[in-house]
Design a protein around this motif. Structure first.
Motif, PDB file in Angstrom:
ATOM      1  N   LEU A  16      -3.317   2.942  -1.821  1.00 10.64           N
ATOM      2  CA  LEU A  16      -2.751   1.599  -1.668  1.00 10.64           C
ATOM      3  C   LEU A  16      -2.111   1.145  -2.985  1.00 10.64           C
ATOM      4  O   LEU A  16      -2.778   1.107  -4.017  1.00 10.64           O
ATOM      5  CB  LEU A  16      -3.882   0.637  -1.281  1.00 10.64           C
ATOM      6  CG  LEU A  16      -3.504  -0.823  -1.051  1.00 10.64           C
ATOM      7  CD1 LEU A  16      -2.671  -0.976   0.220  1.00 10.64           C
ATOM      8  CD2 LEU A  16      -4.772  -1.686  -0.951  1.00 10.64           C
ATOM      9  N   PRO A  55      -1.919  -3.711   2.395  1.00 12.74           N
ATOM     10  CA  PRO A  55      -3.346  -3.929   2.610  1.00 12.74           C
ATOM     11  C   PRO A  55      -3.674  -4.121   4.089  1.00 12.74           C
ATOM     12  O   PRO A  55      -2.926  -4.782   4.812  1.00 12.74           O
ATOM     13  CB  PRO A  55      -3.616  -5.206   1.808  1.00 12.74           C
ATOM     14  CG  PRO A  55      -2.620  -5.163   0.709  1.00 12.74           C
ATOM     15  CD  PRO A  55      -1.373  -4.574   1.337  1.00 12.74           C
ATOM     16  N   GLY A  56      -4.805  -3.542   4.525  1.00 12.41           N
ATOM     17  CA  GLY A  56      -5.235  -3.660   5.920  1.00 12.41           C
ATOM     18  C   GLY A  56      -5.997  -2.433   6.357  1.00 12.41           C
ATOM     19  O   GLY A  56      -6.789  -1.895   5.597  1.00 12.41           O
ATOM     20  N   ARG A  57      -5.746  -1.989   7.562  1.00  8.01           N
ATOM     21  CA  ARG A  57      -6.425  -0.817   8.097  1.00  8.01           C
ATOM     22  C   ARG A  57      -6.106   0.456   7.310  1.00  8.01           C
ATOM     23  O   ARG A  57      -5.391   0.405   6.320  1.00  8.01           O
ATOM     24  CB  ARG A  57      -5.962  -0.590   9.543  1.00  8.01           C
ATOM     25  CG  ARG A  57      -6.620  -1.490  10.543  1.00  8.01           C
ATOM     26  CD  ARG A  57      -6.186  -1.120  11.934  1.00  8.01           C
ATOM     27  NE  ARG A  57      -6.589   0.233  12.269  1.00  8.01           N
ATOM     28  CZ  ARG A  57      -6.853   0.654  13.498  1.00  8.01           C
ATOM     29  NH1 ARG A  57      -6.734  -0.176  14.506  1.00  8.01           N
ATOM     30  NH2 ARG A  57      -7.206   1.902  13.732  1.00  8.01           N
ATOM     31  N   GLU A  82      -1.409  -1.756  -4.196  1.00  7.56           N
ATOM     32  CA  GLU A  82      -2.120  -2.857  -4.835  1.00  7.56           C
ATOM     33  C   GLU A  82      -3.380  -2.376  -5.549  1.00  7.56           C
ATOM     34  O   GLU A  82      -3.797  -2.950  -6.565  1.00  7.56           O
ATOM     35  CB  GLU A  82      -2.506  -3.919  -3.790  1.00  7.56           C
ATOM     36  CG  GLU A  82      -1.385  -4.877  -3.416  1.00  7.56           C
ATOM     37  CD  GLU A  82      -0.384  -4.288  -2.429  1.00  7.56           C
ATOM     38  OE1 GLU A  82      -0.557  -3.119  -2.008  1.00  7.56           O
ATOM     39  OE2 GLU A  82       0.588  -4.994  -2.079  1.00  7.56           O
ATOM     40  N   LEU A  91       2.047   1.932   2.381  1.00  4.68           N
ATOM     41  CA  LEU A  91       1.380   0.961   3.287  1.00  4.68           C
ATOM     42  C   LEU A  91       0.967  -0.321   2.572  1.00  4.68           C
ATOM     43  O   LEU A  91       0.933  -0.384   1.352  1.00  4.68           O
ATOM     44  CB  LEU A  91       0.179   1.612   3.967  1.00  4.68           C
ATOM     45  CG  LEU A  91      -1.188   1.543   3.280  1.00  4.68           C
ATOM     46  CD1 LEU A  91      -2.270   1.961   4.279  1.00  4.68           C
ATOM     47  CD2 LEU A  91      -1.222   2.394   2.028  1.00  4.68           C
TER      48      LEU A  91
END
Lengths: 234, 234, 234, 234
Positions: free
Chosen positions: A80, A72-74, A82, A70
């Motif tokens: 993650l 970055p975000g919800r 990153e 995924l």
């Protein structure tokens, strides 16, 4: 740019055998041996220790045991990419037999790792799985028959040689490691002499009577194999 | 012993919106506001930042966004409860709508958390799910209709009051939070005045134009509600 | 012995668009067209209708939409390979984009299918996934970019040709089908003329104004392509 | 309207022990005993046999071992509620320990079953799980400690009584069955006399030397318990 890794290298992880300070002590021991023998060492650390270990060691390359694809975000509770990068991870293990991935997720996650210059270390089971994964072009491929993991039994040399040549026929740039069931430094040496670009151990070290000295010895035997191979190639 | 949490409290998480240094900056802002208003704040951090934030803040209580129920030993990539504890986590979020758990795993994981004195913060969707989960006796229950999460729409007061009384009828010791869709400090105030023991926000803060000041204002409004409730109860 | 399938063939499924009697009516229409044009047709049926359709049609080959690799014994709610075989299934779809499988499970399930002489129809997404799966030697490989499924948009011819040659380079015995996004009989014809051994459609037929006549026309165009190819090869 | 079920009733399933004709033979034996003793019998059949058995038996109520909550449309390999209904299923087992569901999915799937008048038979593990599930108001609740399933060891009477009263305190309309580890007709009798509205067995029958006669005897002992209870209540 991805971190450079020199072959032959050594890889270890702590799985869930130890946590907290004990992981740091083990990482320091790996770091010391990496320096002592001038051998690159991949250290797969729990998510919670990646930053801490990265900031307190010099030579080992800290890898995460998994990540999601995924962005970055919800979301909640995903790993993650990153965040791993920011914490100091140099690479990530994917498709470990205890965390198998769908082929589609594996492809997407390798793409995400490449995007962030994270080295991909992908596990396979049989030779045909290793060939399959070779088409996804990971940086490192670790074929380890599931029944050997944590068993104290190693792959036989014919499997090792067969799988290396099968992978290289598809993509010669992929580095091939042997790790399943390794419990002695001699096995590390033998697998590298047989053509593996790396050897690894986790359970074999952490369930041994003296993990730190076995870890040091194994990394020392990578050096020994490296020197022997250099001599032959002279 | 589990960390003590004083009501009303505030809860925030970063989900996957930010990572690395930005999480630390956000945690520092939460920590400062917790001190400024003398309000307890639960800060749900990515696994990779739990230790770093725990070691560099004073007042916030760092929670993990999920954990597995397994025990130390084999495995790979699971979230080991002992590792969270060692990294400084004071509690754990379970059954978030983006990481739903089977009822059986939820029960086992609450038991594991209790064993390690980790506070359990369990999410539910509807009132009937909140009642169901109340029988597993988490420390904190956060009923948030899935369709509101990240939507900027809040629960209506009748739902809030209904779910609080339904949960308390089963186990009055469970603290009930409202968090879905909160975007303003006034909502924080209103939910606490309506009987919630806590309010929380993540997307509502992190996608706002000025997250730090909104975070501070929300925690300030928890204080305001606390003072108002104290006055009433005098 | 596995059922023999003659190329070019046609494949259709009902997904969850229809159920019960409507599936039977659709299966009868496929069976009639298979006979009318003397073309082999794979009909992927819901588990509940496999036996009923197998017993009430003559020419279509009924496939299951998925199966598990487990063996007879304990368990609940799994799809037992032996049960599919006993119900009349001639093959099974694996790794559909709505039911992705881990590489390891896919390998094991292909092995189980071979053991029971069930034809394996394996879906892939990109070319690299198709190459990966080719090393597991399914009988039929259906590369369909996930974003096209149910979209009414078809793969472009360069993808079709590239993926066929990539798969055949690994295992020339694997039959390659095109199915993503097909909505017209002309597309069926074009894909087969471009080298596909089969074409398939589900959403494209079932959401059309006149599914039965479109189904018949598509199977007719497989015949047309077959005749044209025969003429060329004379 | 949902099918009516008269208490006490008996429930059996074939899990994956048998398939094809053997399931039909077992279903016929259950059907004959249901008629012989005028006792309602729930027969959990593999998806592939639901229609066949429904059409060829008179008295047993055929249940599916699981279903998804999705609605007609896209997808592949899911168990569509409407398809089960069309095939003749009268109800569905949910949350079996070999197919655990998230609380949220369980709630949604119970709602879907109610919408289609399918009887819900929901499994729980411990008493607290049974209480939790009682708030979702299934028609039948089957609390069976996971460690007893297929073990040949039954729940003790104090657990049985405790769980019945805990469930009834939340929703007295829920029927409570005991099934874990039952291997003898006497156990069937004892559990019903202790207040269970039903008893069930699968492994205990199918791994016994003479399954058909044990099945018949168990259903006969439901009758015996029913008569005894009627006498007492006179």
């Amino acid at each position: 740019m991805k971190a450079k890794i020199r072959v032959p290298f050594f890889e270890t992880s702590v799985k869930n055998y130890i946590y907290g300070d004990a992981v740091m002590a083990y990482a320091k021991a790996a770091d010391a041996a990496a320096k002592e023998y001038d051998i690159d060492v991949i250290f797969v650390a729990p998510y919670t220790e990646i930053r801490w270990i990265s900031e307190n060691t010099d030579r080992i390359m800290v890898f995460a045991p998994y990540m999601d694809a995924l962005r970055p975000g919800r979301g909640m509770a995903e790993i993650l990419p990153e965040a791993l990068k920011a914490a100091g991870a140099k690479g990530v293990v994917l498709n470990h037999s205890e965390r198998p991935m769908t082929l589609n997720a594996l492809k997407k996650t390798i793409d995400r790792a490449n995007e962030l210059d994270l080295i991909t270390f992908v596990c396979a089971d049989t030779t045909s799985e290793a060939q399959a994964i070779a088409h996804l072009h990971p940086d490192i491929l670790n074929p380890e028959p599931a029944e050997l993991i944590g068993s104290g039994k190693v792959s036989d040399m014919s499997f090792v040689k067969e799988v290396i040549s099968a992978v290289k026929a598809i993509d010669p740039a992929i580095l091939v490691e042997q790790a399943a069931g390794i419990t002695t430094a001699q096995q590390v040496y033998d697998f590298i002499m047989a053509g593996s670009e790396a050897a690894g151990a986790a359970s074999g070290i952490l369930t041994s009577p003296d993990p730190f000295s076995l870890l040091n010895e194994m990394i020392g035997f990578v050096r020994k194999a490296k020197d022997e191979l250099a001599k032959r190639n002279r």
